[in-house]
Design a protein around this motif. Structure first.
Motif, PDB file in Angstrom:
ATOM      1  N   ASP A  76       0.828  -1.207   0.000  1.00  0.00           N
ATOM      2  CA  ASP A  76       0.000   0.000   0.000  1.00  0.00           C
ATOM      3  C   ASP A  76       0.863   1.258   0.000  1.00  0.00           C
ATOM      4  OD1 ASP A  76      -2.290  -1.589   0.066  1.00  0.00           O
ATOM      5  OD2 ASP A  76      -2.314  -1.636   2.252  1.00  0.00           O
ATOM      6  N   TYR A  77       2.040   1.175   0.643  1.00  0.00           N
ATOM      7  CA  TYR A  77       2.953   2.308   0.616  1.00  0.00           C
ATOM      8  C   TYR A  77       3.467   2.559  -0.802  1.00  0.00           C
ATOM      9  CZ  TYR A  77       7.267   4.955   0.889  1.00  0.00           C
ATOM     10  OH  TYR A  77       8.261   5.878   0.662  1.00  0.00           O
ATOM     11  N   PRO A 103     -10.406  -5.586  -2.817  1.00  0.00           N
ATOM     12  CA  PRO A 103      -9.152  -5.732  -3.566  1.00  0.00           C
ATOM     13  C   PRO A 103      -9.230  -5.302  -5.021  1.00  0.00           C
ATOM     14  CG  PRO A 103      -9.494  -7.653  -2.178  1.00  0.00           C
ATOM     15  CD  PRO A 103     -10.741  -6.831  -2.073  1.00  0.00           C
ATOM     16  N   MET A 104     -10.419  -5.380  -5.638  1.00  0.00           N
ATOM     17  CA  MET A 104     -10.537  -5.012  -7.050  1.00  0.00           C
ATOM     18  C   MET A 104     -10.970  -3.571  -7.263  1.00  0.00           C
ATOM     19  SD  MET A 104     -11.656  -8.236  -9.340  1.00  0.00           S
ATOM     20  CE  MET A 104     -13.382  -8.215  -8.885  1.00  0.00           C
ATOM     21  N   THR A 105     -10.938  -2.775  -6.224  1.00  0.00           N
ATOM     22  CA  THR A 105     -11.307  -1.363  -6.352  1.00  0.00           C
ATOM     23  C   THR A 105     -10.331  -0.626  -7.266  1.00  0.00           C
ATOM     24  OG1 THR A 105     -12.272  -1.346  -4.141  1.00  0.00           O
ATOM     25  CG2 THR A 105     -11.679   0.787  -5.083  1.00  0.00           C
ATOM     26  N   VAL A 144      -5.035   1.199 -12.000  1.00  0.00           N
ATOM     27  CA  VAL A 144      -4.374   0.721 -10.790  1.00  0.00           C
ATOM     28  C   VAL A 144      -5.449   0.237  -9.823  1.00  0.00           C
ATOM     29  CG1 VAL A 144      -2.845   1.296  -8.877  1.00  0.00           C
ATOM     30  CG2 VAL A 144      -2.509   2.386 -11.113  1.00  0.00           C
ATOM     31  N   ILE A 145      -5.339  -1.012  -9.392  1.00  0.00           N
ATOM     32  CA  ILE A 145      -6.333  -1.542  -8.461  1.00  0.00           C
ATOM     33  C   ILE A 145      -5.706  -1.762  -7.089  1.00  0.00           C
ATOM     34  CG2 ILE A 145      -7.522  -2.640 -10.388  1.00  0.00           C
ATOM     35  CD1 ILE A 145      -6.711  -5.345  -9.067  1.00  0.00           C
ATOM     36  N   ALA A 146      -6.553  -1.938  -6.096  1.00  0.00           N
ATOM     37  CA  ALA A 146      -6.083  -2.006  -4.709  1.00  0.00           C
ATOM     38  C   ALA A 146      -5.186  -3.204  -4.461  1.00  0.00           C
ATOM     39  CB  ALA A 146      -7.281  -2.036  -3.755  1.00  0.00           C
ATOM     40  N   GLY A 147      -5.541  -4.381  -5.014  1.00  0.00           N
ATOM     41  CA  GLY A 147      -4.726  -5.570  -4.800  1.00  0.00           C
ATOM     42  C   GLY A 147      -4.945  -6.181  -3.433  1.00  0.00           C
ATOM     43  N   ALA A 148      -4.108  -7.160  -3.084  1.00  0.00           N
ATOM     44  CA  ALA A 148      -4.277  -7.881  -1.826  1.00  0.00           C
ATOM     45  C   ALA A 148      -2.934  -8.442  -1.371  1.00  0.00           C
ATOM     46  CB  ALA A 148      -5.320  -8.989  -1.989  1.00  0.00           C
ATOM     47  N   THR A 149      -2.956  -9.421  -0.501  1.00  0.00           N
ATOM     48  CA  THR A 149      -1.735  -9.956   0.105  1.00  0.00           C
ATOM     49  C   THR A 149      -1.075 -10.996  -0.793  1.00  0.00           C
ATOM     50  OG1 THR A 149      -2.918 -11.731   1.232  1.00  0.00           O
ATOM     51  CG2 THR A 149      -2.757  -9.631   2.381  1.00  0.00           C
ATOM     52  N   ASP A 150       0.179 -11.297  -0.498  1.00  0.00           N
ATOM     53  CA  ASP A 150       0.917 -12.247  -1.331  1.00  0.00           C
ATOM     54  C   ASP A 150       0.300 -13.644  -1.295  1.00  0.00           C
ATOM     55  OD1 ASP A 150       1.696 -12.706   1.311  1.00  0.00           O
ATOM     56  OD2 ASP A 150       3.809 -12.982   0.836  1.00  0.00           O
TER      57      ASP A 150
END
Length: 488
Positions: A159-160, A210-212, A233-239
């Motif tokens: 997120d950073y 996550p798909m925002t 660019v989407i928010a994404g999620a954890t590995d």
């Protein structure tokens, strides 16, 4: 051709994947960076290293393929959880991020568990230990109070990096669980858990899906990466959520078995499975969960052995294959940084037991491979007790490149292990970006386009019987040595 980019941040490097709309991986790029160990048991990362690695990898993908920046339809990032970046009023990090393998907050975790253990697991769905951000923040409050006084924003590592790229200060609901500051049932920041951490909830980011879709890349990020503001660019999620997704595990009953820095077994369920021995997260698909088990030092143990005793992985693997099952009585317990499932014990330490003058480097190396697999069997048996053990799984992570290690693991767990053509977190992020951008119709379509099974490792009956007997000895050694490590 439209392309998608996924970027992952791990313990020692960042990997980026360029995925085509046809489901093919056209290029990958890797850039290493350090994890810093300023004191015994501490582990930290510099957020600038992650940003630099991301932009370098994205540029590398474009250069390798000649893909036009305007053809990059979407971008998503992922990273290991529990790695909090603290920003001051100038939006710059006030210190290095404490990495999830760091155990400096063991005392704070034990205090929290003793005093508020039931409340924490009820709110967060997870049991407190030093790998979570909550006790790490409590350590900072007690040892670096000025750090928290300066902190105006708290965010995860991916997120950073995305904040630097777009200016959006948000996190996703899966990542949010990794801080141990979330009311998991409500998917909102918990006032109780924030108070235990010594922070104001106002410094935490808004939580999104996550798909925002977020803001376009800023001018500086465009200049750094070579991309344009046309890339979504989407928010994404954890590995872990992304590698589970990249393995095609999108239905209840499916599972992944991971041999990477840490080892994990993640079955997919349609409900949260709350147990102190598990690490429970939402799946990227609404309504699904992956209540995973975890062993802290998996491929990390193999890398430690290589770095300490010399050789390269191919040579060591060949040597280990020359040694019979059981290493002629030599056992290894992979507790280099304590252990998670099922012991939740930071004080455990690694050990070789049963060494004799007849044992060679090859014996010790195979003992490491078997010891990690025994630890994974500890994880599997925990799931069996909870009626959540899978009958088959997709094997993922760097360790599965070793045919020997895959076979040991299949024999140990007594289940078939499938392998797929491309599976890592960055691929999952690229797939997710493709669904968000409309390149793929939905999650099933993304899996159908991108996930290709390439092989199957079946358990050997003799190996199953042998390791079932050895597992009892492995557990006996653990029980005998645990009190010793607590005294140490």
């Amino acid at each position: 051709m439209k392309y998608l980019i996924g970027v992952d941040f791990g313990g020692s490097s960042s990997k980026a994947t360029l995925l085509g709309e046809d489901g093919r991986v056209y290029a990958t790029a890797v850039r290493e960076y350090p994890t810093y160990y300023p004191r015994n048991g501490w582990a930290e990362q510099d957020a600038q290293d992650s940003y630099d690695a991301a932009v370098s990898n994205i540029r590398d993908l474009l250069q390798q393929t000649g893909a036009a920046p305007g053809d990059i339809a979407a971008l998503a990032l992922d990273a290991a959880t529990h790695t909090a970046v603290l920003l001051g009023a100038d939006d710059r990090p006030v210190r290095r991020a404490i990495y999830w393998t760091d155990i400096r907050s063991t005392a704070q975790a034990e205090e929290l568990k003793e005093t508020y253990g039931e409340e924490i697991i009820r709110e967060s769905y997870n049991s407190v230990s030093s790998l979570w951000t909550l006790p790490q923040l409590r350590w900072l409050a007690q040892n670096e109070p000025d750090t928290l006084k300066k902190t105006r924003k708290l965010m995860a590592m991916k997120d950073y990096v995305r904040f630097r790229m777009t200016g959006d200060y948000v996190t996703d609901g899966i990542e949010a669980m990794g801080f141990l500051l979330l009311d998991a049932k409500q998917n909102k920041w918990s006032p109780l858990l924030c108070s235990l951490a010594g922070i104001d909830p106002d410094i935490l980011p808004p939580i999104v899906d996550p798909m925002t879709s977020l803001s376009p890349l800023c001018r500086q990020a465009q200049a750094d990466t070579g991309l344009t503001d046309a890339t979504l660019v989407i928010a994404g999620a954890t590995d872990t959520s992304m590698e589970v997704y990249a393995a095609g595990a999108i239905h209840p009953g499916q599972a992944t078995v991971k041999l990477a820095t840490a080892g994990r077994i993640c079955p997919i369920t349609d409900h949260a499975l709350v147990d102190p021995r598990l690490v429970t997260y939402r799946h990227v698909i609404n309504g699904l969960w992956y209540p995973g088990t975890a062993t802290k030092s998996c491929a990390a143990s193999n890398r430690w052995f290589r770095d300490t005793f010399g050789g390269d992985f191919n040579t060591l693997s060949a040597e280990a294959a020359s040694v019979p099952r059981g290493c002629e009585g030599l056992f290894f317990h992979p507790y280099l940084q304590g252990e998670i499932t099922p012991y939740l014990d930071d004080k455990l330490r690694a050990s070789f037991v049963g060494a004799s003058g007849a044992h060679t480097r090859a014996h010790f190396n195979r003992a490491v491979l078997e010891g990690v697999a025994y630890s994974m069997k500890d994880c599997y048996e925990t799931l069996r007790e909870l009626n959540a053990a899978p009958s088959e799984a997709v094997a993922i992570g760097g360790g599965i490149k070793s045919a020997l290690w895959r076979q040991i693991l299949a024999d140990m767990l007594r289940i078939p292990l499938a392998t797929v053509e491309n599976v890592d977190s960055s691929l999952g992020s690229a797939m997710l970006a493709g669904v968000a951008a409309g390149v793929f119709c939905d999650h099933k379509d993304a899996v159908a386009h991108c996930v290709r099974v390439t092989g199957m490792t079946l358990p050997d009956p003799e190996g199953q019987a042998f390791y079932q007997r050895g597992f009892q000895i492995y557990r006996d050694i653990q029980r005998a040595l645990a009190p010793v490590y607590h005294e140490m």
